[in-house]
Design a protein around this motif. Structure first.
Motif, PDB file in Angstrom:
ATOM      1  N   MET A 106     -12.721 -17.897  10.160  1.00 47.80           N
ATOM      2  CA  MET A 106     -13.771 -18.050  11.163  1.00 47.80           C
ATOM      3  C   MET A 106     -13.365 -17.413  12.491  1.00 47.80           C
ATOM      4  O   MET A 106     -14.164 -16.758  13.163  1.00 47.80           O
ATOM      5  N   LEU A 147     -13.728 -13.688  12.257  1.00 50.52           N
ATOM      6  CA  LEU A 147     -15.135 -13.288  12.273  1.00 50.52           C
ATOM      7  C   LEU A 147     -15.699 -13.363  13.695  1.00 50.52           C
ATOM      8  O   LEU A 147     -16.452 -12.483  14.119  1.00 50.52           O
ATOM      9  N   GLN A 151     -17.127 -10.052  15.822  1.00 51.82           N
ATOM     10  CA  GLN A 151     -18.485  -9.972  16.350  1.00 51.82           C
ATOM     11  C   GLN A 151     -18.514  -9.914  17.879  1.00 51.82           C
ATOM     12  O   GLN A 151     -19.593  -9.925  18.470  1.00 51.82           O
ATOM     13  N   LEU A 169     -22.150 -19.566  12.837  1.00 49.41           N
ATOM     14  CA  LEU A 169     -20.916 -19.287  12.099  1.00 49.41           C
ATOM     15  C   LEU A 169     -20.109 -20.560  11.895  1.00 49.41           C
ATOM     16  O   LEU A 169     -19.597 -20.815  10.796  1.00 49.41           O
TER      17      LEU A 169
END
Length: 332
Positions: A1, A4, A8, A285
Motif C-alpha cells: 500500500m 502504491l 500515485q 486505496l
C-alpha cells in the motif's frame, strides 16, 4: 500500500494549495480584526467573537499540517510556519503541541503512552475511572453529560498549558516561543480592551476562547474517542495499531473544510506527512487494502461519531455510578 501511495504521487507536496489556504486564513483574520475596530464598543462584537473562533481553529488546522511536514519539503520551513501560526497567531505553543501530538501518533489510544487519553477530567476506560479522586471523580461519573460543556475550557487550557511548558523550558527554542506568545497575548488583549469597554471585552474573550475550544474539541474528538483503548503488551502491528484505533468521518468538501482534513483520520495516521488534499484520494486505496486483509475500517457520519463518543464516555464512567459494561464503539 505504501508503494502504491508513493507511485500515485500522494506524498508529493501541494505547496500551491497551502499558500492559497494561508492567504485565505490571513485575509479572514485581517477582515475579522477590521470588523472589530469598525464595530467598536457594541454587543455585536459577540458575533465577531464567534467568527474569530472559527478563524483561529482554521489557522490551527494549518499549523497542524505544518507540524506534520505536509506543507513544505523543508523541515525548517514547516517548523517556522508552525511557530508563527501557533504561537504568534493562535497563542498555543507549537513546541509543546508537537511533542504531545508526536507521542499520540506513535501510540494512538494507548492508555499509558498516548497523552490524549491521559486527561485529568475524563476517563477512557473503567480502570481510569476508578483511579479518579475528588472533584475529578465526580466529573468522570457524569462525563458524558459534561463533555461538551468542558470543551468550553479547552481553548483556555491550551493557552495555559503550552505557555507553562515554555516557561518551564520543556520545549526547544523556549525563548523564541515565549517571545511569540507574549506578542500574541499583548496584541490580542490590547485590541480587545482598546476597542471595547471592560465588560464587553471580557464577554468577547469568553465567547471567543470558549467556542475556539469547542470547535477544536469537536474536530479532534471523533477521531479516536470511543475506539479501542490499547494497554501495555498489545500485539498489534503498525497498520492495525493505527487503523483499529482511528475513525473516519463521512462527508464531502464541506466536511473536509470543517474538520481540516481530520475526517480522514485513518489515512492521516498511516501517512502523517501526506498533504491534506491527497487524503481523500488515498482513502479508496486504504479501505480496499484493509478489506483485503480483514482489518476493520471504522467510518460514520459526524453526528453519529459524537453519539459513539458520548456513549463510550458514559460507559467508561458507569462503574462510578454502580454498573455498566465498557465496549469499544465504532462503525464499519
Amino acid at each position: 500500500m505504501s508503494r502504491l501511495v508513493k507511485q500515485q504521487g500522494l506524498l508529493d507536496r501541494r505547496v500551491g494549495f497551502y499558500v492559497l489556504y494561508l492567504v485565505g486564513v490571513l485575509c479572514a483574520l485581517a477582515l475579522t480584526v477590521a470588523a472589530m475596530v469598525l464595530i467598536g464598543d457594541s454587543w455585536w462584537q459577540l458575533a465577531v467573537a464567534v467568527v474569530l473562533a472559527v478563524v483561529f481553529t482554521q489557522i490551527a488546522f494549518l499549523g497542524h499540517d505544518a507540524g506534520h511536514r505536509q506543507v513544505f519539503a523543508d523541515g525548517r520551513a514547516n517548523h517556522t510556519t508552525g511557530l508563527l501560526l501557533g504561537n504568534l497567531l493562535v497563542g498555543v505553543g507549537f513546541g509543546w503541541w508537537m511533542g504531545k501530538h508526536s507521542r499520540h501518533h506513535a501510540n494512538p489510544n494507548h492508555e499509558d503512552e498516548d497523552p490524549d487519553v491521559d486527561i485529568a477530567v475524563l476517563a477512557f476506560s473503567a480502570e481510569q475511572a476508578q483511579r479518579k479522586r475528588g472533584f475529578f471523580r465526580w466529573v468522570v461519573k457524569h462525563q458524558a453529560w459534561l463533555f461538551f460543556p468542558l470543551l468550553l475550557l479547552e481553548g483556555f487550557s491550551l493557552h495555559v498549558i503550552s505557555t507553562a511548558a515554555a516557561v518551564r523550558r520543556e520545549v526547544k527554542g523556549w525563548k523564541l516561543e515565549l517571545v511569540l506568545l507574549a506578542v500574541h497575548f499583548a496584541g490580542y488583549l490590547t485590541i480587545v480592551f482598546v476597542v471595547m469597554s471592560p465588560g464587553k471585552a471580557l464577554a468577547f474573550i469568553a465567547i471567543h476562547q470558549g467556542l475556539f475550544g469547542v470547535y477544536m474539541g469537536i474536530s479532534f474528538a471523533p477521531n479516536h474517542k470511543g475506539m479501542p483503548v490499547l494497554q501495555a503488551g498489545h500485539q498489534l502491528d503498525f497498520l492495525r495499531k493505527q487503523v483499529l484505533t482511528s475513525r473516519n468521518v463521512k462527508g464531502g468538501w464541506f466536511t473536509d473544510i470543517l474538520l481540516g482534513g481530520l475526517n480522514y483520520q485513518i489515512e492521516h495516521h498511516l501517512f502523517p506527512n501526506m498533504p491534506r488534499p491527497h487524503l481523500r484520494h488515498a482513502q479508496a486505496l486504504v479501505r480496499e487494502f484493509c478489506e483485503r486483509h480483514s482489518v476493520s475500517y471504522a467510518e460514520c457520519g459526524l453526528f453519529r461519531s459524537y453519539g459513539y463518543v458520548l456513549s463510550y464516555l458514559h460507559e467508561a464512567g458507569a462503574g462510578l455510578r454502580g454498573a455498566g459494561k465498557l465496549a469499544p464503539a465504532g462503525s464499519r
